[in-house]
Scaffold this active site. Sequence first.
Site, PDB file in Angstrom:
ATOM      1  N   ALA A 126     -29.519   1.433 -44.681  1.00 35.27           N
ATOM      2  CA  ALA A 126     -29.241   0.248 -43.855  1.00 35.27           C
ATOM      3  C   ALA A 126     -29.248   0.634 -42.376  1.00 35.27           C
ATOM      4  O   ALA A 126     -29.799  -0.074 -41.527  1.00 35.27           O
ATOM      5  CB  ALA A 126     -27.891  -0.357 -44.243  1.00 35.27           C
TER       6      ALA A 126
ATOM      7  N   GLY B  67     -30.225   2.474 -54.017  1.00 31.74           N
ATOM      8  CA  GLY B  67     -30.294   1.159 -53.382  1.00 31.74           C
ATOM      9  C   GLY B  67     -30.238   1.266 -51.871  1.00 31.74           C
ATOM     10  O   GLY B  67     -30.329   2.352 -51.305  1.00 31.74           O
ATOM     11  N   MET B  68     -30.071   0.104 -51.229  1.00 36.28           N
ATOM     12  CA  MET B  68     -30.048   0.081 -49.768  1.00 36.28           C
ATOM     13  C   MET B  68     -28.604   0.280 -49.313  1.00 36.28           C
ATOM     14  O   MET B  68     -27.921  -0.658 -48.887  1.00 36.28           O
ATOM     15  CB  MET B  68     -30.604  -1.251 -49.258  1.00 36.28           C
ATOM     16  CG  MET B  68     -31.141  -1.183 -47.849  1.00 36.28           C
ATOM     17  SD  MET B  68     -32.176  -2.610 -47.509  1.00 36.28           S
ATOM     18  CE  MET B  68     -32.617  -2.308 -45.805  1.00 36.28           C
ATOM     19  N   HIS B  69     -28.137   1.525 -49.429  1.00 35.88           N
ATOM     20  CA  HIS B  69     -26.753   1.816 -49.089  1.00 35.88           C
ATOM     21  C   HIS B  69     -26.645   2.060 -47.593  1.00 35.88           C
ATOM     22  O   HIS B  69     -27.510   1.634 -46.823  1.00 35.88           O
ATOM     23  CB  HIS B  69     -26.217   2.973 -49.945  1.00 35.88           C
ATOM     24  CG  HIS B  69     -26.977   4.263 -49.812  1.00 35.88           C
ATOM     25  ND1 HIS B  69     -26.553   5.288 -49.025  1.00 35.88           N
ATOM     26  CD2 HIS B  69     -28.148   4.668 -50.365  1.00 35.88           C
ATOM     27  CE1 HIS B  69     -27.433   6.289 -49.112  1.00 35.88           C
ATOM     28  NE2 HIS B  69     -28.401   5.937 -49.910  1.00 35.88           N
ATOM     29  N   MET B  70     -25.564   2.701 -47.153  1.00 35.34           N
ATOM     30  CA  MET B  70     -25.287   2.700 -45.718  1.00 35.34           C
ATOM     31  C   MET B  70     -26.340   3.425 -44.876  1.00 35.34           C
ATOM     32  O   MET B  70     -26.742   2.935 -43.824  1.00 35.34           O
ATOM     33  CB  MET B  70     -23.907   3.291 -45.458  1.00 35.34           C
ATOM     34  CG  MET B  70     -23.441   3.010 -44.033  1.00 35.34           C
ATOM     35  SD  MET B  70     -21.768   3.567 -43.734  1.00 35.34           S
ATOM     36  CE  MET B  70     -20.852   2.285 -44.545  1.00 35.34           C
TER      37      MET B  70
END
Lengths: 158, 102
Positions: free
Chosen positions: B23, B17-20
């Site tokens: 991001a 997913g769009m983790h740190m």
Amino acid sequence: MKFCDFIKIEAIQAELQATDKDGVIRELVDGLIATGQIKSEEKESIVQSIMKREELGSTGIGRGIAVPHTKHASVDRLIGAVGVSTKGVDFQSLDGDVVQLFFLLISPPDRPADHLRALENISRRLRDDTFCRFLKQSKTADDINQLLEEADNNQFVS
Amino acid sequence: MPNPTLVRAVVINNPQGMHMRPAHLFAELAKKYVSQIEIIKNGSRIDGKSVLSILTLCAMNGESISLEATGPDAEEAVNALAELVNNGFTFDQGDSNTQKVE
């Protein structure tokens, strides 16, 4: 996901003593050992794993906040620790500011969704300046725990 | 003439997913453009130049987000940001190797 789903009061430290990144991570991991959620013999491996992640880019995401984290096979569910540094620690943050608020996360390798949900909760709450200010002013783990509970109960508007 | 607004729907293409780190990569790329960059997901509209705000989206693998840019370089911004997302947040490490952020 709520704070109470992954943070136990024994893993909350209102006055971190460490003055550097490695030291802060060790203190936070000690908090998780105190909860019994990880074994002390895993400490070195977990600290090294978190430091390795930091080498890829600091998890100091600005506004005095850092979320050091790693995946580690020794945990079977997402666990977290919270720490506040009164003076602030140089964490090579994205905005260059020292970090006062730390949320450390350890998740099982096969649970990326839980990690995202924890990041979502932390980031949503920490966007609230009042919540951040109260956390920084907290003197005891009980104070912080109460703030986290209030956030879980939506008593902060963000 | 008013600044153009461009919107592009993209699907998260990263197992984590769009983790740190994704991001961070997204926000850093967005900051290179003067246009205002926003991400919309399930009715939430957030600042695409803020890592903290991006993390509030909890954008998981396979989920759709809309990229919206308003400003003089809106088209370039949307093209570059959509490419980053479509490529699974693959970034060039400065040599011939590229690596997917996982």
